[in-house]
Design a protein around this motif. Structure first.
Motif, short mmCIF file in Angstrom:
data_model
loop_
_atom_site.label_atom_id
_atom_site.label_comp_id
_atom_site.label_asym_id
_atom_site.label_seq_id
_atom_site.Cartn_x
_atom_site.Cartn_y
_atom_site.Cartn_z
N ARG A 10 55.45 32.84 51.72
CA ARG A 10 54.35 33.32 50.89
C ARG A 10 53.28 33.88 51.82
N HIS A 11 52.43 34.71 51.29
CA HIS A 11 51.35 35.27 52.12
C HIS A 11 50.43 34.16 52.61
N GLY A 12 49.70 34.46 53.67
CA GLY A 12 48.73 33.51 54.20
C GLY A 12 47.55 33.34 53.25
N PHE A 13 46.68 32.41 53.59
CA PHE A 13 45.51 32.11 52.76
C PHE A 13 44.65 33.36 52.63
N ARG A 14 44.32 33.74 51.41
CA ARG A 14 43.61 34.99 51.15
C ARG A 14 42.24 34.73 50.53
N SER A 15 41.45 35.77 50.49
CA SER A 15 40.18 35.73 49.76
C SER A 15 40.50 35.63 48.27
N ASN A 16 39.55 35.22 47.48
CA ASN A 16 39.81 35.00 46.06
C ASN A 16 39.25 36.14 45.22
N GLU A 52 51.04 32.03 63.27
CA GLU A 52 51.96 30.90 63.39
C GLU A 52 53.35 31.29 62.87
N LEU A 53 53.39 32.02 61.78
CA LEU A 53 54.65 32.49 61.22
C LEU A 53 55.37 33.37 62.24
N SER A 81 56.43 42.13 49.55
CA SER A 81 55.62 42.61 48.44
C SER A 81 54.74 43.73 48.99
N PRO A 82 54.42 44.73 48.18
CA PRO A 82 53.56 45.80 48.66
C PRO A 82 52.07 45.46 48.66
N TYR A 83 51.71 44.21 48.37
CA TYR A 83 50.30 43.84 48.40
C TYR A 83 49.82 43.73 49.84
N TYR A 84 48.58 44.12 50.07
CA TYR A 84 47.98 44.13 51.40
C TYR A 84 48.11 42.78 52.10
N ARG A 85 47.78 41.70 51.40
CA ARG A 85 47.80 40.36 52.00
C ARG A 85 49.20 39.97 52.48
N CYS A 86 50.22 40.45 51.79
CA CYS A 86 51.60 40.13 52.17
C CYS A 86 52.00 40.91 53.43
N LEU A 87 51.64 42.17 53.47
CA LEU A 87 51.93 42.99 54.64
C LEU A 87 51.12 42.50 55.84
N GLN A 88 49.89 42.08 55.60
CA GLN A 88 49.06 41.54 56.67
C GLN A 88 49.66 40.24 57.21
N ALA A 118 61.35 47.64 60.45
CA ALA A 118 60.57 48.42 59.49
C ALA A 118 60.60 47.65 58.17
N VAL A 119 59.46 47.47 57.57
CA VAL A 119 59.34 46.63 56.37
C VAL A 119 59.65 47.42 55.12
N ARG A 120 60.54 46.87 54.32
CA ARG A 120 60.92 47.47 53.05
C ARG A 120 60.09 46.82 51.95
N CYS A 121 59.20 47.59 51.36
CA CYS A 121 58.35 47.07 50.28
C CYS A 121 59.05 47.28 48.95
N ASP A 122 59.00 46.25 48.12
CA ASP A 122 59.68 46.33 46.83
C ASP A 122 58.72 45.92 45.71
N PRO A 123 58.60 46.75 44.67
CA PRO A 123 57.68 46.44 43.58
C PRO A 123 58.10 45.20 42.78
N GLY A 124 59.33 44.76 42.93
CA GLY A 124 59.78 43.54 42.25
C GLY A 124 59.31 42.27 42.93
N LEU A 125 58.75 42.40 44.13
CA LEU A 125 58.27 41.24 44.88
C LEU A 125 56.75 41.14 44.77
N VAL A 126 56.30 40.97 43.56
CA VAL A 126 54.85 40.89 43.33
C VAL A 126 54.51 39.62 42.56
N ASP A 127 53.22 39.37 42.43
CA ASP A 127 52.75 38.20 41.68
C ASP A 127 53.26 38.24 40.25
N TRP A 128 53.52 37.07 39.71
CA TRP A 128 53.86 36.98 38.30
C TRP A 128 52.57 36.80 37.53
N PHE A 129 52.36 37.65 36.54
CA PHE A 129 51.20 37.54 35.66
C PHE A 129 51.71 37.28 34.25
N GLY A 130 51.11 36.34 33.60
CA GLY A 130 51.46 36.08 32.20
C GLY A 130 51.02 37.25 31.33
#
Length: 179
Positions: A10-16, A52-53, A81-88, A118-130
């Motif tokens: 999972r991505h590292g600790f992020r801002s809220n 650390e990862l 995931s293509p989200y910034y925090r995941c790539l970071q 080279a990182v393959r970003c996939d739109p299916g690897l994103v947060d689940w939103f209800g």
């Protein structure tokens, strides 16, 4: 060759951020590098976690000390995931992996296939939103992420075709998704 190991992180600790449940307006506590409030950067603690990862994933041999052991198999491919925090989060590992990669004798860089790291970003690897009466947040476009922040994104990757519904999904819809 069969697949034997998959490392999932999972991505590292992020801002809220917060969302107004009536309007769907997202507000970040810290400005996001991409300008999307629901796509914040890692905090300093998250950056430490990403380092650390990277240290864990590049570890190749056993050594003295607590927790010093080889990872079962080296990483061969990176999906994110293509989200910034995941790539970071994966950025320090990509930086270390790219140091070991020697350029081949293929013509120009544009003609060469992307390196294994080279990182393959996939739109299916994103947060689940209800489900919601408004559209859920989306990551920044890959072209922007590639050109401004992460030049090691593989823009030639053809994604899985799995794209979550814009207004979120029920748990049943999430489980029923298929490529």
């Amino acid at each position: 060759m069969s697949l034997e190991y998959i490392y999932v992180t999972r991505h590292g600790f992020r801002s809220n951020w917060v969302v107004n449940p009536t309007t769907g307006d997202y507000t970040g506590f810290v400005r996001s590098p991409t300008g999307h409030p629901a796509d914040p950067a890692l905090t300093s603690h998250g950056v430490s976690q990403s380092q650390e990862l990277a240290a864990h994933l590049v570890r190749r041999s056993t050594g003295p000390g607590r927790g010093a052991h080889a990872i079962p198999v080296p990483v061969e491919r990176i999906y994110s995931s293509p989200y910034y925090r995941c790539l970071q989060t994966i950025q320090p590992f990509v930086h270390e992996a790219s140091k070991d990669d020697q350029p081949g004798s293929v013509g120009s860089r544009e003609q060469a296939p992307p390196p294994w790291w080279a990182v393959r970003c996939d739109p299916g690897l994103v947060d689940w939103f209800g489900p919601a009466p408004f559209e859920q947040p989306q990551p920044a476009p890959l072209q922007l992420l590639h050109s401004k922040f992460f030049p090691w994104i593989d823009l030639s990757y053809t994604d899985s075709g799995i794209v979550p519904l814009r207004n979120g999904e029920s748990m049943a819809q999430l489980h029923a998704r298929r490529p």
